[in-house]
Design a protein around this motif. Structure first.
Motif, PDB file in Angstrom:
ATOM      1  N   ALA A   1      30.050  70.911  21.343  1.00 27.16           N
ATOM      2  CA  ALA A   1      31.456  70.521  21.210  1.00 27.16           C
ATOM      3  C   ALA A   1      31.892  69.854  22.510  1.00 27.16           C
ATOM      4  CB  ALA A   1      32.316  71.750  20.932  1.00 27.16           C
ATOM      5  N   ARG A   2      32.664  68.788  22.385  1.00 24.64           N
ATOM      6  CA  ARG A   2      33.022  67.990  23.553  1.00 24.64           C
ATOM      7  C   ARG A   2      34.517  68.026  23.830  1.00 24.64           C
ATOM      8  NH1 ARG A   2      29.384  66.085  27.401  1.00 24.64           N
ATOM      9  NH2 ARG A   2      27.345  66.085  26.385  1.00 24.64           N
ATOM     10  N   ALA A   3      34.847  68.013  25.116  1.00 24.13           N
ATOM     11  CA  ALA A   3      36.229  67.886  25.563  1.00 24.13           C
ATOM     12  C   ALA A   3      36.304  66.618  26.405  1.00 24.13           C
ATOM     13  CB  ALA A   3      36.649  69.101  26.376  1.00 24.13           C
ATOM     14  N   THR A   4      36.962  65.605  25.872  1.00 29.61           N
ATOM     15  CA  THR A   4      37.046  64.303  26.535  1.00 29.61           C
ATOM     16  C   THR A   4      38.388  64.168  27.238  1.00 29.61           C
ATOM     17  OG1 THR A   4      35.668  63.348  24.790  1.00 29.61           O
ATOM     18  CG2 THR A   4      36.895  61.816  26.194  1.00 29.61           C
ATOM     19  N   PRO A   5      38.395  63.788  28.519  1.00 34.38           N
ATOM     20  CA  PRO A   5      39.668  63.625  29.227  1.00 34.38           C
ATOM     21  C   PRO A   5      40.583  62.637  28.512  1.00 34.38           C
ATOM     22  CG  PRO A   5      37.834  63.556  30.768  1.00 34.38           C
ATOM     23  CD  PRO A   5      37.236  63.502  29.390  1.00 34.38           C
ATOM     24  N   SER A   6      41.865  63.003  28.432  1.00 36.33           N
ATOM     25  CA  SER A   6      42.850  62.135  27.790  1.00 36.33           C
ATOM     26  C   SER A   6      44.216  62.450  28.378  1.00 36.33           C
ATOM     27  CB  SER A   6      42.865  62.362  26.276  1.00 36.33           C
ATOM     28  OG  SER A   6      43.872  61.587  25.655  1.00 36.33           O
ATOM     29  N   GLY A   7      44.745  61.510  29.164  1.00 38.45           N
ATOM     30  CA  GLY A   7      46.029  61.751  29.802  1.00 38.45           C
ATOM     31  C   GLY A   7      45.950  62.959  30.719  1.00 38.45           C
ATOM     32  N   ASP A   8      46.909  63.860  30.591  1.00 39.45           N
ATOM     33  CA  ASP A   8      46.923  65.071  31.409  1.00 39.45           C
ATOM     34  C   ASP A   8      46.311  66.233  30.633  1.00 39.45           C
ATOM     35  OD1 ASP A   8      47.410  66.667  33.613  1.00 39.45           O
ATOM     36  OD2 ASP A   8      49.386  67.280  32.887  1.00 39.45           O
ATOM     37  N   GLY A   9      45.116  66.002  30.106  1.00 40.58           N
ATOM     38  CA  GLY A   9      44.460  67.050  29.337  1.00 40.58           C
ATOM     39  C   GLY A   9      43.157  66.564  28.747  1.00 40.58           C
ATOM     40  N   TRP A  10      42.814  67.092  27.565  1.00 43.69           N
ATOM     41  CA  TRP A  10      41.549  66.767  26.918  1.00 43.69           C
ATOM     42  C   TRP A  10      41.747  66.655  25.407  1.00 43.69           C
ATOM     43  CZ3 TRP A  10      42.262  70.297  30.734  1.00 43.69           C
ATOM     44  CH2 TRP A  10      41.516  70.142  31.917  1.00 43.69           C
ATOM     45  N   VAL A  11      40.778  66.015  24.765  1.00 42.44           N
ATOM     46  CA  VAL A  11      40.708  65.992  23.313  1.00 42.44           C
ATOM     47  C   VAL A  11      39.400  66.658  22.911  1.00 42.44           C
ATOM     48  CG1 VAL A  11      40.535  64.562  21.249  1.00 42.44           C
ATOM     49  CG2 VAL A  11      42.107  63.909  23.080  1.00 42.44           C
ATOM     50  N   LEU A  12      39.489  67.670  22.050  1.00 46.10           N
ATOM     51  CA  LEU A  12      38.318  68.457  21.652  1.00 46.10           C
ATOM     52  C   LEU A  12      37.788  68.006  20.300  1.00 46.10           C
ATOM     53  CD1 LEU A  12      39.413  70.177  23.984  1.00 46.10           C
ATOM     54  CD2 LEU A  12      38.918  72.223  22.627  1.00 46.10           C
ATOM     55  N   GLU A  13      36.458  67.910  20.224  1.00 46.11           N
ATOM     56  CA  GLU A  13      35.765  67.580  18.984  1.00 46.11           C
ATOM     57  C   GLU A  13      34.553  68.500  18.846  1.00 46.11           C
ATOM     58  OE1 GLU A  13      36.509  65.219  16.770  1.00 46.11           O
ATOM     59  OE2 GLU A  13      38.011  64.003  17.833  1.00 46.11           O
ATOM     60  N   GLY A  14      34.362  69.064  17.654  1.00 38.57           N
ATOM     61  CA  GLY A  14      33.177  69.883  17.447  1.00 38.57           C
ATOM     62  C   GLY A  14      33.366  70.916  16.357  1.00 38.57           C
TER      63      GLY A  14
END
Length: 234
Positions: A139-152
């Motif tokens: 499962a990945r957490a990709t940086p986005s703005g002031d946080g992350w977007v999780l996929e998995g």
């Protein structure tokens, strides 16, 4: 470490067993198992009132500051009664993540609610094909703005269906199987992009598969250091 129970621990054990023997017999448990929730909110509320949910947490959050033996007292009694309420998932796993790795703000916000029985938690760690290898996190957490977007995808999350708050492992660096680069995030079960599919396990405890699709997590939702989740998980 001395594993002999103190007089106080023996009294606590007797009180807990009396409660379970009185209201958690075979017939009562059978009704709970087949209910839509798979556990009893009344039993959960009673456990909170007795202070059981606060055993391992510091007094400043409303807990008892108990040690390992105190937790043994609780787990032994709950195990004997085959209790299906989400104690291990909420207190033993989720709550302990907050106590060990949470910021002061996270602890103040979450732990009193856990102790009061208002917030249930679950640890979303196992993934398809991981075969209990804790570092097999894709499962990945990709940086986005002031946080992350999780996929998995996560599998067989203990009490994931009733959890208000999920503790989710996701990779911010490294390759699948690497211990480094795993981060831990706090995700509300009802957050956009979270899909929870609940089912009953062979032992009648409720499990859930959790899909994370574009789930946004603010920086305040990071538990511990970025990429340093392995120290909390192992």
């Amino acid at each position: 470490m001395d594993f002999e129970y103190s007089d106080e621990q023996r009294l606590f054990s007797e009180t807990l067993r009396k409660f379970l023997n009185t209201g958690y017999g075979f017939d009562a448990r059978a009704k709970i198992i087949t209910s839509s929730a798979g556990f009893s909110e009344d039993v959960w509320a009673a456990m909170a009132e007795m202070g059981i949910l606060g055993v391992p947490f510091d007094a400043e959050h409303g807990g008892f500051g108990g040690n390992t033996v105190d937790m043994m007292v609780v787990m032994e009694a709950l195990g004997e009664a085959l209790v299906v309420e989400p104690y291990l998932a909420t207190v033993g796993l989720g709550g302990r993540f907050i106590a060990r790795g949470g910021t002061v703000a996270q602890q103040k916000q979450i732990l009193p609610s856990v102790i009061a029985g208002k917030t249930k938690m679950a640890f979303a760690q196992t993934e398809p094909g991981a075969r209990y290898e804790l570092a097999r996190v894709s499962a990945r957490a990709t940086p986005s703005g002031d946080g992350w977007v999780l996929e998995g995808d996560k599998r067989a999350v203990l009490h994931g269906g009733c959890a208000d708050l999920l503790v989710v492992s996701a990779r911010t660096a490294g390759a699948e199987g690497d211990a480094h680069g795993i981060s831990v995030f706090l995700v509300e079960r009802g957050a956009p992009g979270v899909t929870v599919s609940e089912y009953r396990g062979l032992d009648n405890l409720r499990l859930a598969d959790v899909r994370l699709s574009g789930v946004r997590v603010a920086r305040a939702g990071l538990l511990g250091a970025e990429g340093g989740g392995w120290s909390l998980i192992e």
